[in-house]
Design a protein around this motif. Structure first.
Motif, short mmCIF file in Angstrom:
data_model
loop_
_atom_site.label_atom_id
_atom_site.label_comp_id
_atom_site.label_asym_id
_atom_site.label_seq_id
_atom_site.Cartn_x
_atom_site.Cartn_y
_atom_site.Cartn_z
N ASP A 1 0.80 -1.23 0.00
CA ASP A 1 0.00 0.00 0.00
C ASP A 1 0.83 1.28 0.00
O ASP A 1 0.26 2.37 -0.06
N ASP A 2 2.17 1.17 0.07
CA ASP A 2 2.99 2.37 -0.10
C ASP A 2 2.82 2.89 -1.53
O ASP A 2 2.72 2.11 -2.48
N VAL A 3 2.81 4.21 -1.68
CA VAL A 3 2.68 4.80 -3.02
C VAL A 3 4.01 4.68 -3.76
O VAL A 3 5.07 5.08 -3.24
N ALA B 1 -4.62 13.18 -12.12
CA ALA B 1 -3.43 12.50 -11.62
C ALA B 1 -3.85 11.37 -10.69
O ALA B 1 -4.80 11.50 -9.93
N ILE B 2 -3.15 10.23 -10.78
CA ILE B 2 -3.51 9.04 -10.01
C ILE B 2 -2.25 8.47 -9.38
O ILE B 2 -1.21 8.35 -10.04
N GLU B 3 -2.32 8.13 -8.10
CA GLU B 3 -1.20 7.49 -7.41
C GLU B 3 -1.34 5.98 -7.50
O GLU B 3 -2.44 5.44 -7.35
N VAL B 4 -0.23 5.30 -7.73
CA VAL B 4 -0.23 3.84 -7.87
C VAL B 4 0.43 3.24 -6.62
O VAL B 4 1.63 3.45 -6.38
N PRO B 5 -0.33 2.49 -5.82
CA PRO B 5 0.24 1.89 -4.61
C PRO B 5 0.86 0.53 -4.92
O PRO B 5 0.58 -0.09 -5.95
N SER B 6 1.68 0.06 -3.98
CA SER B 6 2.28 -1.27 -4.12
C SER B 6 1.30 -2.32 -3.60
O SER B 6 0.67 -2.14 -2.55
N SER B 7 1.20 -3.41 -4.33
CA SER B 7 0.31 -4.50 -3.90
C SER B 7 1.04 -5.52 -3.04
O SER B 7 0.41 -6.44 -2.49
#
Length: 422
Positions: free
Chosen positions: A34-36, A46-52
């Protein structure tokens, strides 16, 4: 340990690719689920992509400004367990899929050659002390060149007889950055900084270029006496200061636009120039050009015709705040039918606003100022404000544009008319 590839997710609304605008991590960083990881931008927002997953960054899938296809690898992490890619595939990635320009250039890349040394310039001799007020020795051509360069020859050491200054002495003085102007040393700043245009700034550039290349603009500037409007606004804010949102000029202008386009529906429209179709809208969806840290956004107040002054004031404030902190939704940035732009207190006497393509009209608000106005007998101090309105001349004739501007002027100068139904 294994390699886990995180791909650009499906952003929806038929988006096939997005621009990479920001990395929040770098190779070697440890990230948690969930870290960006990165920020990307579509045509909408603009969209932030989190870590799965949790892991360590081993590879970034692009550079800032690159367009990344939906489903393409955005980043690779080293994770506990097997991951979803083999280490061998990852290790061979650069050889298998280099960038096109790198692949083409690699076989022909020559060995770097040592840079040629520039010819040494003669070093000036130690400065010859000159008595105060003594005129430096130099030829007319040297003096002429010194004047062009803004150099005071009294500060240039001469290497010739009796301290005579030559062109070589000027060369050395300039190369040392010791240009003298008015007795103060000013070195030349020869630096050039290249800034890649990415993200919001690139979107704005593309949108402005599209608007100016497609739309033949006509701009009308009209002076409006807003003295009565300001008195009414001040009285309403005082009366409802504890119970209702503060009113600016914008909600009144929005109400005036709603009334004006009721009589001229072609101005509350969008023009599909490829299909040759004008789309008139029943609802008045007013975009408010808003400056944000990332650039210009245009949040939209949908169905301004259905809101009261205070409803629209509250929505303008909420959307502007969301635009500035980056939390605004894509829906709130879409669907405008006419736009208001204002520079607030920084505004000029007049502007020539660019239409928000594919709309057909934009209303520019200029700064308010007290100016002397002739009332037929004498000059009176009045609060005046200019409106600068631009129109798509393919759709709106000059006469219709002028009628619209005069309607706005009448409503703003006689604000009681804004509250008359019918």
């Amino acid at each position: 340990m294994g390699i886990y590839a995180i791909r650009l997710p499906d952003i929806g609304e038929g988006v096939a690719e997005a621009e990479l605008t920001e990395w929040h991590v770098k190779p070697g960083d440890v990230v948690r689920e969930d870290d960006v990881l990165a920020a990307v931008m579509t045509d909408k927002a603009a969209i932030e992509v989190p870590s799965s997953v949790s892991g360590t960054v081993v590879d970034l899938g692009g550079e800032i400004g690159d367009m990344i296809a939906v489903g393409a690898v955005l980043i690779r992490l080293e994770v506990e367990g097997e991951g979803n890619e083999t280490a061998a595939a990852t290790a061979s990635k650069p050889a298998e899929a280099p960038k096109v320009e790198e692949a083409a250039a690699a076989p022909q890349k020559p060995e770097p050659k040592p840079a040629a040394r520039p010819a040494a310039k003669p070093a000036p001799a130690p400065s010859v002390a000159r008595a105060k007020g003594t005129r430096p020795l130099a030829s007319p051509s040297v003096r002429a060149r010194a004047r062009e360069e803004g150099i005071d020859l009294r500060h240039v050491p001469g290497s010739g007889p009796a301290g005579r200054i030559s062109h070589a002495d000027l060369d050395g003085f300039i190369a040392s950055g010791g240009i003298q102007q008015g007795g103060v040393t000013r070195g030349r700043n020869t630096g050039i900084e290249e800034i890649r245009v990415v993200g919001m700034r690139r979107r704005i550039a593309e949108k402005m270029a599209l608007s100016k290349s497609h739309i033949p603009h006509i701009t009308i500037i009209e002076e409006v006496d807003v003295t009565s409007l300001e008195e009414l606004r001040g009285a309403l804010n005082k009366k409802y200061k504890d119970s209702r949102p503060k009113l600016t000029v914008l909600p009144f202008l929005m109400r005036a636009i709603v009334e004006a386009v009721r009589e001229q529906p072609d101005l509350n429209a969008r023009y599909d120039d490829e299909a040759g179709v004008i789309q008139r809208y029943g609802g008045v969806h007013i975009g408010i050009a808003t400056q944000t840290p990332a650039g210009l956004n245009v949040p939209v107040i949908h169905h301004a015709e259905a809101g009261s002054l205070w409803d629209n004031a509250a929505e303008v404030s909420a959307l502007a705040e969301a635009a500035r902190d980056g939390s605004i939704s894509r829906e709130a940035l879409a669907g405008g039918t006419i736009t208001i732009t204002s520079l607030g207190p920084l505004g000029a006497i007049a502007t020539t606003p660019i239409i928000n393509y594919p709309e057909v009209a934009i209303v520019g608000v200029n700064k308010m100022a007290v100016r002397p106005v002739w009332d037929g007998q004498q000059f009176q101090p009045r609060k005046m404000m200019n409106l600068s309105c631009s129109f798509d001349h393919r759709v709106i004739d000059g006469w219709d544009a002028a009628v619209f501007v005069q309607k706005l002027k009448t409503l703003l100068e006689t604000p009681a008319m804004l509250f008359v139904e019918g």
